[in-house]
Design a protein around this motif. Structure first.
Motif, PDB file in Angstrom:
ATOM      1  N   GLN A 180       8.023  -6.316   7.464  1.00 54.57           N
ATOM      2  CA  GLN A 180       8.600  -5.210   6.481  1.00 54.57           C
ATOM      3  C   GLN A 180       9.039  -4.026   7.260  1.00 54.57           C
ATOM      4  OE1 GLN A 180       8.074  -5.962   3.084  1.00 54.57           O
ATOM      5  NE2 GLN A 180       7.514  -8.004   3.414  1.00 54.57           N
ATOM      6  N   LEU A 181      10.003  -4.418   7.918  1.00 55.37           N
ATOM      7  CA  LEU A 181      10.517  -3.045   8.615  1.00 55.37           C
ATOM      8  C   LEU A 181      11.213  -1.913   7.836  1.00 55.37           C
ATOM      9  CD1 LEU A 181      11.709  -4.898  11.821  1.00 55.37           C
ATOM     10  CD2 LEU A 181       9.478  -3.968  11.366  1.00 55.37           C
ATOM     11  N   SER A 182      11.409  -2.104   6.470  1.00 52.43           N
ATOM     12  CA  SER A 182      11.938  -1.309   5.625  1.00 52.43           C
ATOM     13  C   SER A 182      11.180  -0.020   5.292  1.00 52.43           C
ATOM     14  CB  SER A 182      12.448  -1.851   4.281  1.00 52.43           C
ATOM     15  OG  SER A 182      11.354  -2.388   3.710  1.00 52.43           O
ATOM     16  N   ILE A 183       9.760  -0.135   5.534  1.00 58.15           N
ATOM     17  CA  ILE A 183       9.027   1.043   5.355  1.00 58.15           C
ATOM     18  C   ILE A 183       9.462   2.492   6.106  1.00 58.15           C
ATOM     19  CG2 ILE A 183       6.729   2.169   5.332  1.00 58.15           C
ATOM     20  CD1 ILE A 183       5.882  -0.736   5.371  1.00 58.15           C
ATOM     21  N   ASN A 184       9.710   3.691   5.415  1.00 63.55           N
ATOM     22  CA  ASN A 184      10.095   4.696   5.747  1.00 63.55           C
ATOM     23  C   ASN A 184       9.322   5.833   5.847  1.00 63.55           C
ATOM     24  OD1 ASN A 184      12.104   6.449   6.401  1.00 63.55           O
ATOM     25  ND2 ASN A 184      12.955   6.826   4.398  1.00 63.55           N
ATOM     26  N   SER A 185       8.737   5.979   6.778  1.00 63.79           N
ATOM     27  CA  SER A 185       7.865   7.003   7.278  1.00 63.79           C
ATOM     28  C   SER A 185       8.039   7.453   8.826  1.00 63.79           C
ATOM     29  CB  SER A 185       6.453   6.619   7.002  1.00 63.79           C
ATOM     30  OG  SER A 185       5.557   7.785   7.586  1.00 63.79           O
ATOM     31  N   GLU A 186       8.263   8.757   8.915  1.00 63.84           N
ATOM     32  CA  GLU A 186       8.298   9.215  10.281  1.00 63.84           C
ATOM     33  C   GLU A 186       7.191   8.692  11.160  1.00 63.84           C
ATOM     34  OE1 GLU A 186       9.406  12.965  11.259  1.00 63.84           O
ATOM     35  OE2 GLU A 186      10.927  13.015   9.650  1.00 63.84           O
ATOM     36  N   ASN A 187       6.006   8.983  10.874  1.00 68.63           N
ATOM     37  CA  ASN A 187       4.597   8.543  11.457  1.00 68.63           C
ATOM     38  C   ASN A 187       4.535   7.231  11.998  1.00 68.63           C
ATOM     39  OD1 ASN A 187       4.028  11.313  11.893  1.00 68.63           O
ATOM     40  ND2 ASN A 187       2.592  11.532   9.945  1.00 68.63           N
ATOM     41  N   TYR A 232     -10.534  -2.780   6.487  1.00 70.04           N
ATOM     42  CA  TYR A 232     -10.537  -1.568   5.693  1.00 70.04           C
ATOM     43  C   TYR A 232     -10.760  -1.542   4.161  1.00 70.04           C
ATOM     44  CZ  TYR A 232      -9.640   1.502   9.725  1.00 70.04           C
ATOM     45  OH  TYR A 232      -9.426   2.101  10.768  1.00 70.04           O
ATOM     46  N   THR A 233     -11.813  -0.978   3.952  1.00 73.82           N
ATOM     47  CA  THR A 233     -12.377  -0.826   2.475  1.00 73.82           C
ATOM     48  C   THR A 233     -11.890   0.518   1.986  1.00 73.82           C
ATOM     49  OG1 THR A 233     -14.725  -0.227   2.890  1.00 73.82           O
ATOM     50  CG2 THR A 233     -13.999  -2.779   2.819  1.00 73.82           C
ATOM     51  N   SER A 234     -12.180   0.725   0.699  1.00 74.80           N
ATOM     52  CA  SER A 234     -11.877   2.200   0.376  1.00 74.80           C
ATOM     53  C   SER A 234     -13.011   2.961   0.533  1.00 74.80           C
ATOM     54  CB  SER A 234     -11.829   2.276  -1.304  1.00 74.80           C
ATOM     55  OG  SER A 234     -13.126   1.734  -1.788  1.00 74.80           O
ATOM     56  N   GLY A 235     -14.588   2.427   0.818  1.00 77.21           N
ATOM     57  CA  GLY A 235     -15.635   3.350   1.158  1.00 77.21           C
ATOM     58  C   GLY A 235     -16.163   4.056  -0.124  1.00 77.21           C
ATOM     59  N   SER A 236     -17.229   4.334  -0.095  1.00 82.04           N
ATOM     60  CA  SER A 236     -17.853   5.008  -1.264  1.00 82.04           C
ATOM     61  C   SER A 236     -17.139   6.445  -1.662  1.00 82.04           C
ATOM     62  CB  SER A 236     -19.265   5.293  -1.080  1.00 82.04           C
ATOM     63  OG  SER A 236     -19.694   6.013   0.152  1.00 82.04           O
ATOM     64  N   THR A 237     -16.426   7.136  -0.593  1.00 79.92           N
ATOM     65  CA  THR A 237     -15.722   8.211  -0.806  1.00 79.92           C
ATOM     66  C   THR A 237     -14.468   8.022  -1.017  1.00 79.92           C
ATOM     67  OG1 THR A 237     -15.161   8.682   1.482  1.00 79.92           O
ATOM     68  CG2 THR A 237     -17.265   9.365   1.093  1.00 79.92           C
ATOM     69  N   GLY A 238     -13.978   6.974  -0.908  1.00 78.95           N
ATOM     70  CA  GLY A 238     -12.520   6.675  -1.331  1.00 78.95           C
ATOM     71  C   GLY A 238     -11.564   6.864  -0.099  1.00 78.95           C
ATOM     72  N   LYS A 239     -12.313   7.217   1.066  1.00 77.33           N
ATOM     73  CA  LYS A 239     -11.647   7.146   2.375  1.00 77.33           C
ATOM     74  C   LYS A 239     -11.731   5.955   2.847  1.00 77.33           C
ATOM     75  CE  LYS A 239     -11.307  10.256   6.358  1.00 77.33           C
ATOM     76  NZ  LYS A 239     -11.287   9.371   7.457  1.00 77.33           N
ATOM     77  N   PRO A 240     -10.262   5.383   3.654  1.00 75.05           N
ATOM     78  CA  PRO A 240     -10.499   4.052   4.385  1.00 75.05           C
ATOM     79  C   PRO A 240     -11.514   4.115   5.239  1.00 75.05           C
ATOM     80  CG  PRO A 240      -7.984   4.512   3.789  1.00 75.05           C
ATOM     81  CD  PRO A 240      -9.074   6.011   3.500  1.00 75.05           C
ATOM     82  N   TYR A 269       0.871  -1.235  -0.199  1.00 71.61           N
ATOM     83  CA  TYR A 269      -0.014   0.017  -0.103  1.00 71.61           C
ATOM     84  C   TYR A 269       0.903   1.224   0.100  1.00 71.61           C
ATOM     85  CZ  TYR A 269      -4.585  -2.092   1.153  1.00 71.61           C
ATOM     86  OH  TYR A 269      -5.560  -2.707   1.145  1.00 71.61           O
ATOM     87  N   PRO A 270       0.518   2.329  -0.687  1.00 72.88           N
ATOM     88  CA  PRO A 270       0.915   3.602  -0.500  1.00 72.88           C
ATOM     89  C   PRO A 270       1.085   4.072   1.168  1.00 72.88           C
ATOM     90  CG  PRO A 270      -0.416   3.575  -2.080  1.00 72.88           C
ATOM     91  CD  PRO A 270      -0.827   2.415  -1.387  1.00 72.88           C
ATOM     92  N   ILE A 271       2.433   4.720   1.264  1.00 66.31           N
ATOM     93  CA  ILE A 271       2.568   5.066   2.816  1.00 66.31           C
ATOM     94  C   ILE A 271       1.424   5.921   3.283  1.00 66.31           C
ATOM     95  CG2 ILE A 271       3.838   6.518   3.987  1.00 66.31           C
ATOM     96  CD1 ILE A 271       5.191   4.029   3.724  1.00 66.31           C
ATOM     97  N   LYS A 272       1.041   6.766   2.484  1.00 65.69           N
ATOM     98  CA  LYS A 272      -0.281   7.596   3.005  1.00 65.69           C
ATOM     99  C   LYS A 272      -1.310   6.781   3.230  1.00 65.69           C
ATOM    100  CE  LYS A 272      -2.646  11.794   1.592  1.00 65.69           C
ATOM    101  NZ  LYS A 272      -4.200  11.237   1.598  1.00 65.69           N
ATOM    102  N   ARG A 273      -1.772   5.694   2.642  1.00 65.16           N
ATOM    103  CA  ARG A 273      -2.796   5.023   2.892  1.00 65.16           C
ATOM    104  C   ARG A 273      -2.642   4.079   4.222  1.00 65.16           C
ATOM    105  NH1 ARG A 273      -7.570   2.811   1.192  1.00 65.16           N
ATOM    106  NH2 ARG A 273      -7.930   0.488   1.732  1.00 65.16           N
ATOM    107  N   ILE A 274      -1.307   3.498   4.385  1.00 61.84           N
ATOM    108  CA  ILE A 274      -1.072   2.820   5.608  1.00 61.84           C
ATOM    109  C   ILE A 274      -1.363   3.845   6.852  1.00 61.84           C
ATOM    110  CG2 ILE A 274       0.845   1.722   6.716  1.00 61.84           C
ATOM    111  CD1 ILE A 274       1.714   0.525   4.205  1.00 61.84           C
ATOM    112  N   GLU A 275      -0.845   4.839   6.652  1.00 67.43           N
ATOM    113  CA  GLU A 275      -0.761   5.917   7.920  1.00 67.43           C
ATOM    114  C   GLU A 275      -2.121   6.361   8.052  1.00 67.43           C
ATOM    115  OE1 GLU A 275       1.751   9.095   6.660  1.00 67.43           O
ATOM    116  OE2 GLU A 275       3.650   7.991   7.453  1.00 67.43           O
ATOM    117  N   GLU A 276      -3.061   6.445   7.115  1.00 67.08           N
ATOM    118  CA  GLU A 276      -4.509   6.701   7.108  1.00 67.08           C
ATOM    119  C   GLU A 276      -5.175   5.553   8.116  1.00 67.08           C
ATOM    120  OE1 GLU A 276      -5.966   7.290   3.332  1.00 67.08           O
ATOM    121  OE2 GLU A 276      -5.810   9.546   3.450  1.00 67.08           O
ATOM    122  N   ILE A 277      -5.031   4.542   7.742  1.00 66.84           N
ATOM    123  CA  ILE A 277      -5.527   3.286   8.465  1.00 66.84           C
ATOM    124  C   ILE A 277      -5.127   3.093   9.811  1.00 66.84           C
ATOM    125  CG2 ILE A 277      -5.547   0.723   8.553  1.00 66.84           C
ATOM    126  CD1 ILE A 277      -5.667   0.691   5.498  1.00 66.84           C
TER     127      ILE A 277
END
Length: 371
Positions: A132-139, A175-183, A111-119
């Motif tokens: 998968q400890l190589s994912i690089n994101s501060e949050n 988590y599904t995308s939902g009708s709005t695209g927001k998880p 998944y894109p980092i942004k989606r992972i963080e949103e979830i």
């Protein structure tokens, strides 16, 4: 004024939706798994490439990790992230989270980092299991990690952890995308999973079943594949995405593993059929769903493999994988129906005021029951 007659009302509620069967609705997924381990301890539970994990080994490794999770405060309805590819460690992580009392939140590593963080943010997860400890994101890295590849190094006991869960506690949040695209997180209880795979009318699951997992862990079909196998003493087979998408390799794995039961999306089913129908030659059960089935394709496979049990499985994530089923036991003419409710589920056709429609009158589909 209701349009429906008393006779139709009675038939819909007490005949069409008379789906109650006895199943262990007061137990949890991990309790039932531990009962299976007592009987099938030496049998193979999970196969991935050249790795074979027995029920006893799977249980022992999950217990070690569950003890760690319990010591970190995981309890009933605690959400734990599970970011992992298909592997025995994926199953160990699921079982450990359930045994500790928590519920797993499956997330694909790609998944894109942004989606992972949103979830992670939406579910307020503070602990993540991953290899998968190589994912690089501060949050992302602010959360505590447990590396699933290090489970064997833990010194904790391999004994079953005392269960603190009820059948109505959460087992997973998908988590599904939902009708709005927001998880959007769909919350599913232990009881709902158990109703899907025990004493049900669409398939008679047993230790004889060899199920190949085609669904990603973020797709609710995997609920049927994983627990349909592991709560009955069957064998779950895992393959990588590149083998799944290569029809020749996919066919080789089905033959090699002597797969009996397969779930496919409708488009993938059609793609395989257009390329090589012999993929289905040795199967016993084929469940297809997720979209409208092509009549020509269904009739083609029905004619070629008359002994193959073909099921059209339908249902939203919110109702735990399947709400209805249709057994395609003969050639179809107009369309392939979604059929009748599975055991311990209900289906109603309602009007705009949520009142029952008379038989044969269209309306909104309303699914319910223990799912």
């Amino acid at each position: 004024m209701p349009l429906i007659t008393f006779e139709d009302n009675e038939k819909i509620i007490n005949e069409f939706n008379n789906t109650k069967t006895c199943y262990p609705d007061n137990q949890t997924v991990h309790q039932l798994f531990e009962e299976v381990v007592k009987v099938y301890s030496q049998d193979i539970a999970v196969v991935y490439k050249d790795r074979q994990v027995s029920y006893g080994e799977l249980n022992n490794r999950a217990n070690k990790l569950a003890s760690i999770l319990r010591s970190k405060g995981i309890k009933a309805d605690s959400l734990v992230g599970l970011i992992v590819d298909k592997s025995p460690e994926m199953i160990i992580g699921m079982l450990a989270i359930l045994k500790a009392g928590g519920s797993y939140v499956p997330i694909l590593p790609e998944y894109p980092i942004k989606r992972i963080e949103e979830i992670l943010e939406d579910s307020k997860i503070s602990l993540v299991l991953s290899n998968q400890l190589s994912i690089n994101s501060e949050n992302f890295l602010k959360r505590e990690f447990i590396d699933l590849s290090l489970v064997d190094n833990y010194l904790e006991s391999t004994s079953n952890v005392e269960s603190i869960s009820q059948s109505t506690d959460l087992a997973y949040v998908m988590y599904t995308s939902g009708s709005t695209g927001k998880p959007k997180g769909v919350m599913v209880e232990h009881k709902s999973i158990i109703r899907l795979v025990f004493n049900t009318n669409y398939l008679d699951l047993s230790s004889r079943h060899k199920i190949l997992q085609t669904g990603a862990i973020t797709f609710d079909a995997s609920t049927f594949e994983i627990w349909g196998a592991l709560l009955h003493g069957g064998t779950l087979y895992l393959i990588d995405q590149d083998e799944l998408l290569n029809i020749q390799k996919f066919k080789e794995r089905i033959y090699q593993y002597k797969i009996t039961t397969l779930w496919l999306t409708s488009p993938f089913f059609s793609q395989i059929l257009n390329n090589d129908i012999s993929v289905f030659k040795d199967l016993t059960n084929l469940i297809v769903g997720g979209d409208t089935l092509n009549i020509k394709h269904v009739n083609f496979i029905r004619l070629n493999f008359p002994s193959l049990k073909i099921i059209n499985g339908y249902g939203p994530t919110e109702n735990t994988t399947f709400s209805t089923y249709f057994h395609v036991d003969k050639l179809v003419n107009d369309n392939v129906p979604i059929g009748k409710p599975i055991s311990n589920s209900t289906v109603y056709i309602l009007d705009s005021t949520n009142s029952l429609q008379p038989i044969g009158i269209p309306g909104e589909l309303c699914v319910g029951g223990d799912g």
